[in-house]
Write a protein that holds these residues in place. Structure first.
Motif, PDB file in Angstrom:
ATOM      1  N   LEU A 123       0.869  -1.310  -0.118  1.00 59.94           N
ATOM      2  CA  LEU A 123       0.066   0.099  -0.136  1.00 59.94           C
ATOM      3  C   LEU A 123       0.917   1.142   0.112  1.00 59.94           C
ATOM      4  O   LEU A 123       1.326   1.638   1.047  1.00 59.94           O
ATOM      5  CB  LEU A 123      -0.901   0.177   1.320  1.00 59.94           C
ATOM      6  N   SER A 149      -0.978  -0.809  -4.547  1.00 59.01           N
ATOM      7  CA  SER A 149      -1.679   0.394  -4.910  1.00 59.01           C
ATOM      8  C   SER A 149      -0.940   1.536  -4.778  1.00 59.01           C
ATOM      9  O   SER A 149       0.007   1.627  -3.944  1.00 59.01           O
ATOM     10  CB  SER A 149      -2.972   0.442  -3.722  1.00 59.01           C
ATOM     11  N   ALA A 183      -2.752  -0.867  -8.901  1.00 57.50           N
ATOM     12  CA  ALA A 183      -3.959  -0.235  -9.067  1.00 57.50           C
ATOM     13  C   ALA A 183      -3.810   1.218  -8.431  1.00 57.50           C
ATOM     14  O   ALA A 183      -3.261   1.318  -7.195  1.00 57.50           O
ATOM     15  CB  ALA A 183      -5.083  -1.046  -8.260  1.00 57.50           C
ATOM     16  N   TYR A 195      -5.820   5.223  -7.306  1.00 60.68           N
ATOM     17  CA  TYR A 195      -6.818   6.000  -7.141  1.00 60.68           C
ATOM     18  C   TYR A 195      -7.272   6.209  -8.441  1.00 60.68           C
ATOM     19  O   TYR A 195      -6.658   6.714  -9.389  1.00 60.68           O
ATOM     20  CB  TYR A 195      -6.599   7.107  -6.229  1.00 60.68           C
ATOM     21  N   THR A 214      -9.628   1.199  -3.959  1.00 60.16           N
ATOM     22  CA  THR A 214      -8.422   0.953  -4.555  1.00 60.16           C
ATOM     23  C   THR A 214      -7.329  -0.194  -3.928  1.00 60.16           C
ATOM     24  O   THR A 214      -6.938  -1.173  -4.416  1.00 60.16           O
ATOM     25  CB  THR A 214      -7.394   2.203  -4.702  1.00 60.16           C
ATOM     26  N   TYR A 215      -7.307  -0.092  -2.389  1.00 56.51           N
ATOM     27  CA  TYR A 215      -6.800  -1.082  -1.706  1.00 56.51           C
ATOM     28  C   TYR A 215      -7.364  -2.575  -2.477  1.00 56.51           C
ATOM     29  O   TYR A 215      -6.513  -3.509  -2.474  1.00 56.51           O
ATOM     30  CB  TYR A 215      -6.824  -0.886  -0.478  1.00 56.51           C
ATOM     31  N   ARG A 219      -8.710  -3.369  -5.006  1.00 56.19           N
ATOM     32  CA  ARG A 219      -8.593  -3.703  -6.146  1.00 56.19           C
ATOM     33  C   ARG A 219      -7.280  -4.241  -6.492  1.00 56.19           C
ATOM     34  O   ARG A 219      -6.832  -5.335  -7.240  1.00 56.19           O
ATOM     35  CB  ARG A 219      -8.658  -2.379  -7.206  1.00 56.19           C
ATOM     36  N   ALA A 220      -6.259  -3.637  -5.518  1.00 56.39           N
ATOM     37  CA  ALA A 220      -4.838  -4.275  -5.739  1.00 56.39           C
ATOM     38  C   ALA A 220      -4.665  -5.572  -4.901  1.00 56.39           C
ATOM     39  O   ALA A 220      -3.932  -6.472  -5.379  1.00 56.39           O
ATOM     40  CB  ALA A 220      -3.763  -3.091  -5.006  1.00 56.39           C
ATOM     41  N   ASP A 247      -6.620  -3.927 -15.041  1.00 53.37           N
ATOM     42  CA  ASP A 247      -6.568  -2.581 -14.205  1.00 53.37           C
ATOM     43  C   ASP A 247      -5.935  -1.655 -14.991  1.00 53.37           C
ATOM     44  O   ASP A 247      -4.611  -1.722 -15.380  1.00 53.37           O
ATOM     45  CB  ASP A 247      -6.108  -2.832 -12.955  1.00 53.37           C
ATOM     46  N   ASN A 290      -5.024   2.581 -15.387  1.00 47.92           N
ATOM     47  CA  ASN A 290      -4.901   3.914 -14.581  1.00 47.92           C
ATOM     48  C   ASN A 290      -3.862   4.972 -15.043  1.00 47.92           C
ATOM     49  O   ASN A 290      -3.311   4.812 -16.082  1.00 47.92           O
ATOM     50  CB  ASN A 290      -3.780   3.113 -13.333  1.00 47.92           C
TER      51      ASN A 290
END
Length: 448
Positions: free
Chosen positions: A91, A125, A144, A146, A157-158, A160-161, A215, A217
């Motif tokens: 993270l 993330s 991933a 934000y 987002t966390y 998703r990762a 994903d 970004n």
């Protein structure tokens, strides 16, 4: 049960700030708190989470070399002790600046990879204001970021990762592809609440539906660090490497095409212009000293101007540890402004009344009410004001240290103006030193 370690470092750093970040500036999450922060049902996917630690600070100046070295050494030692592992969930933020380290997050992630080996799945993330490098992407399997600014999708987002990691443990294994975009603007010029970024970010979930794409970004990057890695970027997690690179190039081209349309998401002007046009009720955002972007948070420019104009106003807030301590000791007057080296004028406040809560002093001084904080911090949520016993409707003029307004403050039914003020995160980025950013980068140089 597959074992997955969780942890990371999260901050953004203005290279123009005089205030160096040290270990005490970071708040640590560990244990069950860190597992919950990841916002994912690991047990349902046959995963045992192994929490290491996550350290996060209010954005500020450069992280000291000693601080980063200590964080990195402790994290890697804990990671080694946690082996064997099938995965690592990081993270991160992505905009850390350490004076003698060109790519802090890249080196951090590369060392994680070296420790866990090539077969371990690593997913991360990032904040969309983070910076991207080859060292980051080549050592990750999943990425991933934000998709909102202001950031209202952090837990999502966390998750998703974490899902990317869990899916990769069951196969197929993805990769991360990226495409740099030679554009670098402030977050205030790329808010997802307004066009063109509103539509750009709305497209990303649709991109995820393409074959081979996991994903998608768009990274705006971080403009207030004069660094060789300062750039916007499109970053794509994909099970098909060619499709992933093509999608990253496509997203990058979209952003590059709208660069001339990027603009502030709210009415913006100088302090003098704002005071001349003031119509109450109003909220003024002191953008140049915004602590959530890396500003020091101690400047009193706006307070000095409004005090001179004898206007009633609520200021939330100004950081001054010395003034806070003096008030605790019963001082009848204090001076605020530049207490931490951020510059600007000094302002004397005669104390008519003072209350204390949440390491803050709420000072009534003539026509002004000033929140003086012991530590650097924002006042973005209604709960911040409620905890201090402040009723916003009683203060037609509210001044916050912010760039674009937080979701709570944005809902206030009043005129909203972003002040183009001085400070470590001044919106006049062209006036800042620009020695190390890639060239050419818009708007510093033309890329037409």
């Amino acid at each position: 049960m597959k074992r997955v370690a969780i942890g990371g470092l999260h901050t953004e750093c203005s290279s123009y700030s005089p205030l160096e970040q040290v270990r005490e500036d970071f708040t640590r999450s560990e244990g069950d708190d860190l597992i919950q922060r990841a916002n994912f049902d690991f047990a349902a996917r046959g995963i045992t989470p192994v929490p290491l630690f996550h350290e996060r600070s209010v954005p500020g100046g450069p992280v000291s070399s000693a601080c980063f070295a200590a964080q990195r050494a402790e994290f890697m030692a804990m990671l080694r002790d946690a082996l064997p592992l099938e995965g690592v969930l990081l993270l991160m933020h992505g905009a850390m600046f350490v004076p003698d380290v060109t790519d802090p997050e890249g080196e951090f992630i590369a060392e994680v990879r070296q420790i866990v080996g090539p077969d371990c799945i690593i997913s991360a993330s990032f904040d969309l204001h983070g910076q991207i490098t080859d060292q980051i992407t080549t050592n990750l399997d999943g990425f991933a970021a934000y998709r909102t600014a202001p950031h209202i999708d952090v837990p999502e987002t966390y998750a998703r990762a974490a899902k990317i990691l869990a899916d990769a443990l069951d196969g197929p294994r993805p990769c991360v592809k990226w495409s740099a975009v030679p554009v670098l603007v402030s977050g205030e010029m790329s808010s997802t609440f307004v066009e063109p970024c509103q539509s750009l970010y709305a497209e990303l979930p649709l991109d995820d539906e393409d074959e081979g794409i996991v994903d998608s970004n768009l990274m705006i990057g971080y403009v207030w660090a004069d660094s060789p890695r300062a750039t916007a970027a499109a970053v794509v997690t994909a099970t098909d490497p060619d499709a992933g690179q093509a999608k990253a190039d496509e997203i990058a081209a979209r952003y590059r095409a709208v660069r001339h349309d990027l603009t502030y998401d709210m009415n913006s002007m100088s302090l003098d212009e704002a005071l001349a046009a003031l119509e109450l009720p109003t909220v003024l955002a002191d953008s140049g000293d915004n602590p959530t972007a890396g500003g020091v948070g101690d400047r009193a420019d706006v307070l000095a101007a409004i005090q001179a104009a004898v206007m009633p106003a609520l200021f939330a807030g100004i950081c001054s540890p010395s003034a806070y301590e003096a008030l605790l000791n019963g001082a009848s007057s204090v001076t605020v402004g530049g207490a931490l080296g951020g510059g600007g004028p000094e302002v004397k406040l005669i104390v008519d009344q003072v209350t204390f809560a949440m390491d803050c002093a709420v000072v009534a001084s003539g026509a002004q009410t000033v929140v003086i904080s012991k530590k650097r911090r924002p006042f973005h949520n209604f709960a911040d004001f409620e905890a201090l016993g402040l009723v916003l409707s009683a203060h037609p003029l509210l001044v916050v240290k912010s760039g674009y307004l937080s979701p709570d403050i944005r809902t206030l039914p009043r005129q909203q103006i972003m002040l183009l003020t001085d400070g470590a995160v001044c919106q006049d980025v062209l006036a800042q030193a620009n020695e190390h950013r890639p060239r050419p980068t818009f708007p510093f140089q033309s890329i037409d």
